[in-house]
Design a protein around this motif. Structure first.
Motif, mmCIF file in Angstrom:
data_model
loop_
_atom_site.group_PDB
_atom_site.id
_atom_site.type_symbol
_atom_site.label_atom_id
_atom_site.label_comp_id
_atom_site.label_asym_id
_atom_site.label_seq_id
_atom_site.Cartn_x
_atom_site.Cartn_y
_atom_site.Cartn_z
ATOM 1 N N LYS A 90 1.398 -1.583 0.086
ATOM 2 C CA LYS A 90 -0.289 0.312 0.255
ATOM 3 C C LYS A 90 0.248 0.824 0.318
ATOM 4 O O LYS A 90 0.860 1.958 -0.602
ATOM 5 C CB LYS A 90 -0.773 -0.032 1.009
ATOM 6 N N LYS A 91 2.155 1.208 0.592
ATOM 7 C CA LYS A 91 2.750 2.554 0.638
ATOM 8 C C LYS A 91 3.675 2.642 -0.322
ATOM 9 O O LYS A 91 3.505 3.548 -0.979
ATOM 10 C CB LYS A 91 4.314 2.446 1.590
ATOM 11 N N PHE A 92 4.052 1.427 -1.200
ATOM 12 C CA PHE A 92 4.869 1.927 -2.562
ATOM 13 C C PHE A 92 3.724 2.673 -3.273
ATOM 14 O O PHE A 92 3.821 3.308 -4.390
ATOM 15 C CB PHE A 92 5.219 0.290 -2.824
ATOM 16 N N GLN A 93 2.390 1.749 -3.096
ATOM 17 C CA GLN A 93 1.679 2.197 -4.745
ATOM 18 C C GLN A 93 1.061 3.882 -4.598
ATOM 19 O O GLN A 93 0.687 4.181 -5.651
ATOM 20 C CB GLN A 93 -0.034 1.038 -4.627
ATOM 21 N N GLN A 94 0.582 3.909 -2.849
ATOM 22 C CA GLN A 94 0.452 5.613 -2.703
ATOM 23 C C GLN A 94 1.990 6.778 -3.417
ATOM 24 O O GLN A 94 1.678 6.994 -2.950
ATOM 25 C CB GLN A 94 0.603 5.723 -1.318
ATOM 26 N N ALA A 95 2.964 5.709 -3.692
ATOM 27 C CA ALA A 95 3.865 7.145 -3.781
ATOM 28 C C ALA A 95 3.963 7.134 -4.859
ATOM 29 O O ALA A 95 4.592 7.975 -5.302
ATOM 30 C CB ALA A 95 5.342 6.244 -3.308
ATOM 31 N N PHE A 96 3.497 6.597 -5.685
ATOM 32 C CA PHE A 96 3.204 7.238 -7.431
ATOM 33 C C PHE A 96 1.944 7.851 -7.502
ATOM 34 O O PHE A 96 0.979 8.081 -6.911
ATOM 35 C CB PHE A 96 2.769 6.013 -8.248
ATOM 36 N N SER A 97 2.236 9.078 -7.967
ATOM 37 C CA SER A 97 1.106 10.066 -8.547
ATOM 38 C C SER A 97 0.134 9.620 -9.171
ATOM 39 O O SER A 97 -0.987 9.942 -9.458
ATOM 40 C CB SER A 97 1.889 11.039 -9.854
ATOM 41 N N THR A 98 0.232 8.898 -9.849
ATOM 42 C CA THR A 98 -0.809 8.197 -10.927
ATOM 43 C C THR A 98 -0.996 6.548 -10.856
ATOM 44 O O THR A 98 0.033 5.899 -11.043
ATOM 45 C CB THR A 98 -0.787 8.712 -12.308
ATOM 46 N N PRO A 99 -2.129 6.094 -11.365
ATOM 47 C CA PRO A 99 -1.812 4.691 -10.755
ATOM 48 C C PRO A 99 -1.281 4.244 -11.856
ATOM 49 O O PRO A 99 -1.300 3.314 -12.304
ATOM 50 C CB PRO A 99 -3.269 3.974 -11.299
ATOM 51 N N ALA A 100 -1.483 4.582 -13.777
ATOM 52 C CA ALA A 100 -1.154 3.980 -14.843
ATOM 53 C C ALA A 100 0.518 3.808 -15.055
ATOM 54 O O ALA A 100 1.241 3.379 -14.848
ATOM 55 C CB ALA A 100 -0.949 5.066 -15.558
ATOM 56 N N ASN A 101 1.223 4.941 -13.793
ATOM 57 C CA ASN A 101 2.936 4.932 -13.342
ATOM 58 C C ASN A 101 3.220 3.491 -12.529
ATOM 59 O O ASN A 101 4.817 3.156 -12.474
ATOM 60 C CB ASN A 101 3.069 6.045 -12.277
#
Length: 602
Positions: A90-101
């Protein structure tokens, strides 16, 4: 202005990509958390493919996995693709600005096999058929009870390349041979890695060292013949892993037969190997055949001269046809198969199609017989009385072999057929005779009750039988049960649509009517005559008594009193005659009812 705007847009896009790339490469992972996820037995992520790789990287795997597969970021990113609810994920996914990235990062770094459920579903499905392929030791059709489903999956795909192994193929294509040889190569082809991470130069060739196997396009290989011993070894390997392939049934028939059940041209080792590899080209054992005949530009003439048996149903087609047929019409050929397994699908399909040749699923089987030649594959396609029951033809036909009521009643010769016809005619005569007997007894009992006159017992209820009727009812029920059973036997025989047997059914009833059709009518007439004679005697007795009574009156009484007595007696005789006629009419109705209800029905 336009150029400036375009430049700003380009710089913005570059900055976004750079940020995404930095997050994907620079995110700080908690190695202790990864260890906890992957080493705690029973944890949610323990059986994930990424955790299997983690344990191989930190264990004594031989040969060891390459450092590129053991990188913490790749292990974590692969784990998060399977278990996104983990805290680190979850922390890793939140670090991205967009879901595509985030998705792009996963696509670039995650292993090509990440899904635990996908791996387990593959194993439970493909291990259900009783296959002996590697990886199925602890898997069945309901569960894959192993802490490392990934290893079972890769072992099975190495041993037998089947539909569903595409993720494994993608993994092996994406990783370097040295890094993933434990997951991608059979044990015989794995080599220890050198200190520099490369593969030892002593790696043996994957197939036979025969030059034509290595390069089947060489002009000198046109007349090459693959040795029978080598083909036999490949066949043993294939059928050892998957003995229920139709091609393996042909192998067994060739080994056990005398040459009459399977043509010699189909029993040549290379033809059998070609047949097996046409069905399952990805299995171990087909490497040499594919190198000889599957390579573009191959000049080996044996590939064209000894092709696979034409039209033979594949393993999946034969199994699906058997399962479909047995679900709709349970037959004797289905006895060896379950809902998920069939040890000899070709043999079962042959039995099904000989029993019910017009079933839709038999299209593949009869196509095989026509293409390969029924006499050349007589083991399955020829009408074998000792193996197959006669087929069910739902139209009028004439043949000697037919299945009548029981499996044992199966005429095979003209003499047995004639005997069956006689037996069927006799059944028709017997059932007609039983119905006549029932009518005969009904008339007899009615006559006996009528003879009792006023002394006959009167039933207390319409619905409840009198005590005297219980034995009569029991006898009627017994006769009805037997005659009805014979009637239904005759109906089932007529439904074979065999012209001879159908005519025998009709002939039996006709002959029975000729023998017994007049019995009830004659018996009713006899009983009627007996009753008339008895009534006449009774009237004569009454007349004698009347004459004596009149003489007495003449001696002791006046003539008017005698005349009155005579008139009274005459009135009584007239009433008696009327009652007699009513009783006789009722008896004639009983005879007619007995003839109608007992001869023409049960």
């Amino acid at each position: 202005m336009t150029g400036t705007g375009g430049l700003l847009l380009l710089l913005s896009s570059w900055a976004t990509i750079s940020v995404a790339t930095d997050v994907c490469s620079s995110f700080i992972w908690d190695a202790a958390a990864l260890s906890g996820y992957c080493t705690t037995t029973g944890a949610l992520a323990y059986r994930s493919p990424a955790c299997s790789v983690y344990r191989l990287c930190n264990g004594n795997a031989s040969p060891p996995l390459g450092s590129t597969m053991c990188a913490t970021d790749r292990l974590f990113i692969s784990l998060c693709a399977d278990q996104p609810a983990l805290t680190q994920c979850k922390k890793f996914q939140q670090a991205f600005s967009t879901p595509a990235n985030f998705t792009a990062c996963q696509a670039s770094k995650a292993f090509k096999i990440t899904s635990t459920s996908q791996v387990q579903n593959y194993m439970t499905t493909n291990c259900a058929g009783g296959h002996r392929m590697a990886g199925c030791e602890r898997c069945n059709n309901t569960a894959c009870d192993t802490p490392d489903p990934l290893l079972a999956y890769t072992d099975s795909c190495i041993d037998m390349l089947m539909g569903g192994c595409e993720p494994w193929e993608n993994l092996c294509a994406a990783e370097s041979p040295a890094a993933a040889q434990l997951l991608c190569l059979p044990a015989s082809q794995r080599t220890p890695t050198t200190p520099g991470g490369g593969v030892s130069s002593s790696t043996p060739p994957p197939f036979s060292a025969d030059p034509c196997v290595l390069d089947s396009t060489a002009p000198a290989c046109k007349g090459y013949t693959y040795p029978d011993a080598a083909a036999g070894a490949d066949i043993a390997k294939l059928c050892g892993s998957m003995p229920d392939m139709p091609g393996c049934a042909v192998v067994v028939a060739c080994e056990e037969g005398s040459g009459q059940k399977v043509a010699a041209k189909y029993c040549r080792p290379f033809t059998l190997l070609a047949t097996l590899c046409a069905d399952m080209p990805g299995m171990r054992g087909c490497e040499a055949y594919k190198a000889l005949c599957g390579k573009a530009g191959s000049v080996v003439a044996q590939c064209a001269e000894q092709r696979a048996i034409p039209g033979l149903p594949t393993w999946s087609v034969a199994r699906n046809d058997v399962f479909s047929a047995c679900d709709d019409h349970p037959m004797s050929a289905c006895a060896t198969c379950s809902s998920t397994d069939c040890p000899n699908p070709l043999g079962s399909l042959a039995g099904i199609c000989h029993e019910m040749p017009n079933m839709a699923v038999c299209k593949d089987f009869w196509g095989f017989c026509n293409t390969a030649g029924a006499q050349d594959v007589a083991e399955w396609c020829a009408e074998d009385d000792s193996k197959y029951l006669p087929s069910m033809l739902m139209y009028f036909h004439q043949r000697t072999q037919e299945l009548l009521l029981w499996k044992e009643w199966r005429p095979m010769t003209q003499g047995q057929y004639a005997g069956s016809v006689i037996a069927i005619v006799a059944m028709g005569v017997v059932t007609t005779g039983l119905k006549t007997l029932k009518g005969y007894l009904s008339l007899r009992w009615a006559h006996e009750r009528a003879a009792l006159g006023e002394a006959a017992p009167v039933p207390s209820s319409v619905w409840l039988p009198a005590r005297e009727q219980l034995s009569e009812i029991a006898i009627k029920c017994g006769i009805t049960g037997i005659s009805l059973t014979l009637d239904y036997f005759m109906m089932l025989i007529a439904m074979t649509f065999n012209i001879g047997f159908f005519c025998a059914v009709i002939g039996g009833y006709v002959l029975g009517s000729m023998v017994f059709g007049h019995v009830l009518e004659n018996y009713g007439a006899i009983l009627h005559h007996e009753r008339r004679v008895a009534n006449a005697k009774a009237r004569r007795g009454s007349g004698d008594a009347l004459g004596a009574n009149t003489a007495d009156h003449k001696k002791g009484a006046s003539s008017s009193a005698a005349a009155a007595a005579n008139g009274s007696s005459t009135t009584r005789l007239t009433a008696s005659d009327e009652e007699e006629e009513e009783e006789e009419e009722a008896f004639r109705v009983t005879v007619a009812d007995a003839d109608c209800n007992c001869v023409h029905s049960a």
